[in-house]
Design an enzyme around this catalytic site. Structure first.
Site, PDB file in Angstrom:
ATOM      1  N   LYS A 104      40.928  58.733  72.263  1.00 28.60           N
ATOM      2  CA  LYS A 104      42.279  59.210  72.337  1.00 28.60           C
ATOM      3  C   LYS A 104      42.343  60.728  72.208  1.00 28.60           C
ATOM      4  O   LYS A 104      43.358  61.341  72.522  1.00 28.60           O
ATOM      5  CB  LYS A 104      43.101  58.598  71.177  1.00 28.60           C
ATOM      6  CG  LYS A 104      43.126  57.091  71.144  1.00 28.60           C
ATOM      7  CD  LYS A 104      43.789  56.640  69.830  1.00 28.60           C
ATOM      8  CE  LYS A 104      43.599  55.167  69.630  1.00 28.60           C
ATOM      9  NZ  LYS A 104      43.946  54.744  68.260  1.00 28.60           N
ATOM     10  N   GLY A 105      41.263  61.301  71.704  1.00 27.37           N
ATOM     11  CA  GLY A 105      41.281  62.710  71.305  1.00 27.37           C
ATOM     12  C   GLY A 105      41.665  63.704  72.382  1.00 27.37           C
ATOM     13  O   GLY A 105      42.238  64.754  72.107  1.00 27.37           O
ATOM     14  N   GLU A 143      37.222  66.124  77.797  1.00 25.24           N
ATOM     15  CA  GLU A 143      36.905  65.669  76.437  1.00 25.24           C
ATOM     16  C   GLU A 143      37.429  66.676  75.419  1.00 25.24           C
ATOM     17  O   GLU A 143      37.542  67.867  75.716  1.00 25.24           O
ATOM     18  CB  GLU A 143      35.378  65.478  76.334  1.00 25.24           C
ATOM     19  CG  GLU A 143      34.837  65.070  74.980  1.00 25.24           C
ATOM     20  CD  GLU A 143      35.334  63.726  74.463  1.00 25.24           C
ATOM     21  OE1 GLU A 143      36.564  63.552  74.363  1.00 25.24           O
ATOM     22  OE2 GLU A 143      34.501  62.878  74.108  1.00 25.24           O
ATOM     23  N   ASP A 144      37.735  66.190  74.228  1.00 22.58           N
ATOM     24  CA  ASP A 144      38.231  67.094  73.188  1.00 22.58           C
ATOM     25  C   ASP A 144      37.138  67.989  72.629  1.00 22.58           C
ATOM     26  O   ASP A 144      37.301  69.199  72.511  1.00 22.58           O
ATOM     27  CB  ASP A 144      38.915  66.288  72.054  1.00 22.58           C
ATOM     28  CG  ASP A 144      38.048  65.144  71.518  1.00 22.58           C
ATOM     29  OD1 ASP A 144      36.884  64.983  71.953  1.00 22.58           O
ATOM     30  OD2 ASP A 144      38.546  64.403  70.649  1.00 22.58           O
ATOM     31  N   ASP A 162      30.076  67.374  70.141  1.00 20.88           N
ATOM     32  CA  ASP A 162      29.519  67.508  68.791  1.00 20.88           C
ATOM     33  C   ASP A 162      28.007  67.285  68.894  1.00 20.88           C
ATOM     34  O   ASP A 162      27.267  68.201  69.233  1.00 20.88           O
ATOM     35  CB  ASP A 162      30.231  66.477  67.905  1.00 20.88           C
ATOM     36  CG  ASP A 162      29.879  66.584  66.446  1.00 20.88           C
ATOM     37  OD1 ASP A 162      29.554  67.691  65.992  1.00 20.88           O
ATOM     38  OD2 ASP A 162      29.933  65.562  65.739  1.00 20.88           O
ATOM     39  N   PHE A 202      34.622  70.129  60.359  1.00 20.24           N
ATOM     40  CA  PHE A 202      35.383  69.001  60.895  1.00 20.24           C
ATOM     41  C   PHE A 202      36.816  69.456  61.152  1.00 20.24           C
ATOM     42  O   PHE A 202      37.512  69.890  60.239  1.00 20.24           O
ATOM     43  CB  PHE A 202      35.370  67.819  59.923  1.00 20.24           C
ATOM     44  CG  PHE A 202      35.954  66.584  60.529  1.00 20.24           C
ATOM     45  CD1 PHE A 202      35.184  65.773  61.359  1.00 20.24           C
ATOM     46  CD2 PHE A 202      37.278  66.241  60.313  1.00 20.24           C
ATOM     47  CE1 PHE A 202      35.723  64.634  61.945  1.00 20.24           C
ATOM     48  CE2 PHE A 202      37.837  65.109  60.887  1.00 20.24           C
ATOM     49  CZ  PHE A 202      37.051  64.309  61.714  1.00 20.24           C
ATOM     50  N   ARG A 251      46.880  64.021  64.781  1.00 16.52           N
ATOM     51  CA  ARG A 251      46.732  64.300  66.213  1.00 16.52           C
ATOM     52  C   ARG A 251      47.886  65.150  66.741  1.00 16.52           C
ATOM     53  O   ARG A 251      47.757  65.825  67.757  1.00 16.52           O
ATOM     54  CB  ARG A 251      46.699  62.991  67.015  1.00 16.52           C
ATOM     55  CG  ARG A 251      45.472  62.128  66.761  1.00 16.52           C
ATOM     56  CD  ARG A 251      45.407  61.018  67.804  1.00 16.52           C
ATOM     57  NE  ARG A 251      44.504  59.946  67.424  1.00 16.52           N
ATOM     58  CZ  ARG A 251      43.193  59.933  67.642  1.00 16.52           C
ATOM     59  NH1 ARG A 251      42.620  60.963  68.226  1.00 16.52           N
ATOM     60  NH2 ARG A 251      42.458  58.903  67.285  1.00 16.52           N
TER      61      ARG A 251
HETATM   62  P1  5GP Z   1      29.509  63.402  69.903  1.00 11.23           P
HETATM   63  O1  5GP Z   1      29.101  62.157  70.600  1.00 11.23           O
HETATM   64  O2  5GP Z   1      29.407  64.645  70.743  1.00 11.23           O
HETATM   65  O3  5GP Z   1      28.808  63.559  68.576  1.00 11.23           O
HETATM   66  O4  5GP Z   1      30.983  63.192  69.428  1.00 11.23           O
HETATM   67  C1  5GP Z   1      32.053  63.316  70.176  1.00 11.23           C
HETATM   68  C2  5GP Z   1      33.235  62.689  69.464  1.00 11.23           C
HETATM   69  O5  5GP Z   1      33.172  62.767  68.035  1.00 11.23           O
HETATM   70  C3  5GP Z   1      34.484  63.464  69.842  1.00 11.23           C
HETATM   71  O6  5GP Z   1      35.030  62.981  71.032  1.00 11.23           O
HETATM   72  C4  5GP Z   1      35.356  63.233  68.629  1.00 11.23           C
HETATM   73  O7  5GP Z   1      36.067  62.035  68.785  1.00 11.23           O
HETATM   74  C5  5GP Z   1      34.408  63.099  67.478  1.00 11.23           C
HETATM   75  N1  5GP Z   1      34.289  64.379  66.746  1.00 11.23           N
HETATM   76  C6  5GP Z   1      33.240  65.208  66.714  1.00 11.23           C
HETATM   77  N2  5GP Z   1      33.486  66.288  65.951  1.00 11.23           N
HETATM   78  C7  5GP Z   1      34.752  66.132  65.495  1.00 11.23           C
HETATM   79  C8  5GP Z   1      35.604  66.937  64.651  1.00 11.23           C
HETATM   80  O8  5GP Z   1      35.274  68.027  64.167  1.00 11.23           O
HETATM   81  N3  5GP Z   1      36.846  66.432  64.423  1.00 11.23           N
HETATM   82  C9  5GP Z   1      37.280  65.251  64.919  1.00 11.23           C
HETATM   83  N4  5GP Z   1      38.511  64.883  64.616  1.00 11.23           N
HETATM   84  N5  5GP Z   1      36.511  64.484  65.711  1.00 11.23           N
HETATM   85  C10 5GP Z   1      35.254  64.919  65.996  1.00 11.23           C
END
Ligand code: 5GP
Length: 174
Positions: free
Chosen positions: A42-43, A98-99, A102, A151, A164
């Site tokens: 949803k991000g 994508e938001d 990470d 975070f 959100r």
């Molecule tokens: P990745 O697979 O790159 O580790 O993670 C991606 C997902 O992790 C993002 O789409 C998001 O939903 C969540 N995520 C990663 N870092 C953050 C953060 O700092 N805050 C929030 N709210 N979600 C995060």
């Protein structure tokens, strides 16, 4: 309810300006292509909805929902598709929206999965990037802000499904 323990990292104004820049770049690169923008639920919903209104050309929108699962959800790298696209992307010019990148695990999975469906092209736009957290090599083609390993919440990003709706991107001090 007041949000007292929040520290603003990126203001709504800064986000707005960055989205204009990203949209300009995307509009040039996708000229005459009628791209399909795929929002990752949803991000990315807030980012996608602002981004598409700054792109002045025909485009389509679809959504996917994914979640990590496994013994250690954060680092397993196993991604489950919870909601798939409504359409075939064969021959289409796809832009994943994508938001945040990470560890990179979600997007590298999603990229491979969608790439196997024979799109004409496939790229990624991410509003935020935390390069220090990367576990797999992954770079978004368009990136809004590189941020430190904190975070963040707001502007679509949640903590336990809350926050959100914040206009700024904030750090939650617990
Ligand atoms: P990745 O697979 O790159 O580790 O993670 C991606 C997902 O992790 C993002 O789409 C998001 O939903 C969540 N995520 C990663 N870092 C953050 C953060 O700092 N805050 C929030 N709210 N979600 C995060």
């Amino acid at each position: 309810m007041a949000y007292e323990s929040l520290e603003v990292m990126i203001t709504a104004e800064q986000i707005k300006e960055k989205i204009r820049e990203l949209a300009e770049e995307i509009s040039i690169d996708y000229k005459e292509k009628n791209p399909l923008l795929i929002g990752v639920l949803k991000g990315a919903v807030v980012f996608l909805s602002d981004l598409i209104r700054e792109i002045d050309m025909p485009l389509e929108v679809d959504f996917m929902a994914v979640s990590s699962y496994g013994a250690d959800t954060a680092s397993s790298g196993i991604v489950r598709i919870q909601k798939d696209l409504d359409q075939s992307i064969k021959g289409k010019d796809v832009l994943i929206v994508e938001d945040i990148v990470d560890t990179g695990l979600t997007l590298s999975y999603l990229f491979q999965n969608l790439n196997s469906r024979q799109p004409n092209s496939i790229n990624v736009v991410a509003l935020l990037d935390k390069p220090d957290r990367r576990k797999v090599k992954f770079e978004a083609d368009y990136c809004g802000f590189k941020i430190p390993d904190r975070f963040v919440i707001g502007y679509g990003l949640d903590f336990n499904e809350n926050y959100r709706n914040l206009k700024d991107i904030c750090i939650l001090n617990t």
